[in-house]
Design an enzyme around this catalytic site. Structure first.
Site, short mmCIF file in Angstrom:
data_model
loop_
_atom_site.label_atom_id
_atom_site.label_comp_id
_atom_site.label_asym_id
_atom_site.label_seq_id
_atom_site.Cartn_x
_atom_site.Cartn_y
_atom_site.Cartn_z
N TYR A 145 -4.44 0.28 -6.56
CA TYR A 145 -3.61 0.38 -7.77
C TYR A 145 -2.34 -0.40 -7.49
O TYR A 145 -1.79 -0.35 -6.38
CB TYR A 145 -3.27 1.85 -8.03
N ASP A 242 0.30 -5.55 -1.16
CA ASP A 242 1.07 -4.54 -1.88
C ASP A 242 1.33 -3.39 -0.90
O ASP A 242 0.47 -2.55 -0.66
CB ASP A 242 0.28 -4.07 -3.10
N LYS A 270 8.78 2.89 -3.05
CA LYS A 270 8.64 4.24 -2.46
C LYS A 270 9.54 4.50 -1.25
O LYS A 270 10.72 4.76 -1.40
CB LYS A 270 7.18 4.52 -2.16
N1 PMP Z 1 1.63 -0.43 -5.82
C1 PMP Z 1 1.15 0.66 -5.22
C2 PMP Z 1 0.27 0.50 -4.01
C3 PMP Z 1 1.45 1.93 -5.71
O1 PMP Z 1 0.93 3.01 -5.11
C4 PMP Z 1 2.31 2.03 -6.82
C5 PMP Z 1 2.72 3.36 -7.39
N2 PMP Z 1 2.14 4.43 -6.88
C6 PMP Z 1 2.80 0.87 -7.42
C7 PMP Z 1 2.45 -0.35 -6.88
C8 PMP Z 1 3.70 0.93 -8.60
O2 PMP Z 1 4.95 1.41 -8.22
P1 PMP Z 1 5.90 2.14 -9.29
O3 PMP Z 1 5.24 3.42 -9.68
O4 PMP Z 1 7.20 2.33 -8.53
O5 PMP Z 1 6.07 1.21 -10.44
#
Ligand code: PMP
Length: 457
Positions: A145, A242, A270
């Site tokens: 994701y 990512d 995060k």
């Molecule tokens: N990339 C990864 C691997 C994620 O787990 C998340 C959110 N859980 C995101 C991108 C998106 O981040 P955000 O919720 O801060 O927009």
């Protein structure tokens, strides 16, 4: 419009009246817990409106690696807030120091830009990849994701067969955008080589979670990662790691440092600021220089809140503590204790289970066999038992998110005593769930409950 709140109305009832579904993120609509109100956080715990205290292994999907309300981070933010807020002109010292710190820590990062969220970082990574290559296609992997936006617009479960008829994360996404996304199985180097053989000249970027934690934990094979690097280099495509979850949580240099692979771009979020809204995109200087923060560069980049002094202060203090205190040593040690303790317990009970994870992240899949390598392997997970034991854990004051395939996190604030309690409580919760037929009464009603459902966070 007048809302007409009665004094006796509960908070969830008031929320439902004015907030669609009553929550501000789709992932907070948890079947069976729609009455939960969180009133406080501290260290490894949160407290609900009835005064019940839970040891928190959900950890807001991962940010508070130091624990909730970390006093040093709080102090740094309070100090920044007395001095400076947002002006929207020029750069501040904190932003420069944070960028220098990130360049210093992460092997592939030569230049870096700040965003407020991880989704913005992944969006910009893919946009600049398309801008630089002049190509259309994005390759992503099942189980990963990357945010809520259209640029990587498929559910984590989207399968390779979905190419041409992909499974969008939302309605309202243009078919042209879906058609520009290729989905491949994770850990399958042959599929990567085949995709490049067929579409190489049109692939702008390959994006992946180096460990797909959005379905718990799939550890990457070395050959898979090296194949991605080789194919991207050979075909002039941009390799994007990512590391929104893995960055800083698994290593200050990201999982790329552990794996010894150098991506072209990396996204963060995060754990970078222990819960303050900060994202970042960094990587090769020649790519990063394509953003419109430099005069004449083609890839538009903006954000009213980017580099806000308060959240930058949170990031700087978080990274200082991660460097100077034995945070990783602590969370890795407890993570290992949890995994070993749970695995022994399941063996003793004779419950087929695969306990896996990495460092501070752990997850148990209720299935026979070894370590899962791809999303398809996870279809064997018993979703009812997964959700069922987590719902029963609440009775023991332990919170692991009762949604299928969600990972759990350990923070610097968790203790050995917490781990002892987690293992003992899990044993009771699992036994209870099995006694009741392994079926949680709400699992069937969960929009996220089935093994075949899945968005992520
Ligand atoms: N990339 C990864 C691997 C994620 O787990 C998340 C959110 N859980 C995101 C991108 C998106 O981040 P955000 O919720 O801060 O927009």
């Amino acid at each position: 419009m007048s809302v007409g709140t009665a004094a006796t109305d509960s908070l969830p009832a008031r929320a439902l009246r004015v907030i669609p579904g009553g929550v501000n993120s789709g992932q907070r609509r948890i079947p069976g817990l729609t009455d939960l109100i969180v009133t406080g956080t501290s260290g490894a715990t949160f407290t609900d409106a009835e005064g019940r205290v839970y040891t928190d292994y959900h950890s807001a999907f991962g940010p508070p690696l130091l624990g909730h309300n970390d006093p040093d981070v709080q102090r740094a933010v309070a100090e920044a807030a007395t001095r400076l807020d947002l002006t929207g002109v020029a750069v501040t010292e904190g932003e420069v120091t944070l960028a220098e710190t990130l360049v210093d820590l992460v092997p592939s990062v030569e230049k870096v830009l700040l965003t407020s969220t991880g989704s913005e970082a992944t969006f910009h990574a893919l946009r600049v990849a398309r801008a630089v290559t002049g190509r259309r296609l994005i390759v992503k992997f099942q189980g990963c994701y990357h945010g809520w936006h259209d640029a990587v617009s498929l559910n984590v479960i989207s399968s390779p067969e979905a190419v041409g008829a992909p499974d969008p994360i939302s309605t309202g996404i243009l078919p042209e955008v879906l058609a520009a996304t290729l989905v491949l199985p994770f850990n399958d180097p042959a599929a990567v080589r085949a995709a490049f053989a067929e579409h190489g000249a049109d692939i702008a970027a390959v994006i992946l979670e180096p460990i797909p934690h959005n379905v718990g934990c799939l550890l990457p094979d070395a050959e898979f990662l090296t194949t991605l690097r080789e194919q991207c280099t050979a075909h002039g495509s941009v390799l994007v790691f990512d590391e929104v979850i893995t960055g800083f949580r698994h290593d200050l240099g990201g999982y790329q440092k552990i794996a010894g692979i150098t991506p072209d771009l990396t996204t963060f979020g995060k754990a970078i600021a222990n819960g303050a809204p900060v994202g970042a995109l960094g990587g090769r200087a020649d790519l990063m220089e394509q953003f419109s923060t430099r005069p004449g560069a083609p890839a538009f980049f903006a954000g009213t809140y980017n580099g806000h002094p308060w959240v930058v202060a949170a990031a700087l203090e978080t990274l200082r503590k991660l460097r100077e205190q034995p945070v990783h040593e602590h969370v890795f040690r407890l993570g290992e204790r949890v995994r070993t303790g749970l695995a022994e317990m399941y063996t003793r009970l004779g419950v087929p289970a695969v306990v896996t994870g990495y460092g501070s992240v752990f997850v148990t899949y209720f299935m026979a066999g070894g370590e899962p390598r791809s999303y398809d392997d996870l279809l064997a997970n018993d979703a009812n038992l997964f959700i069922g034991y987590r719902r029963r854990l609440l009775e023991h004051g332990v919170f692991e998110l009762p949604l299928n395939l969600k990972r759990s996190h350990i923070s610097y604030a968790h203790t050995d005593a917490d781990v002892d309690h987690l293992i003992a409580a899990t044993e009771l919760a699992v036994q209870d769930a099995i006694k009741d037929g392994g079926i949680d009464e709400l699992a069937g009603t969960s929009t996220m409950g089935g093994a075949t459902e899945g968005t992520a966070h």
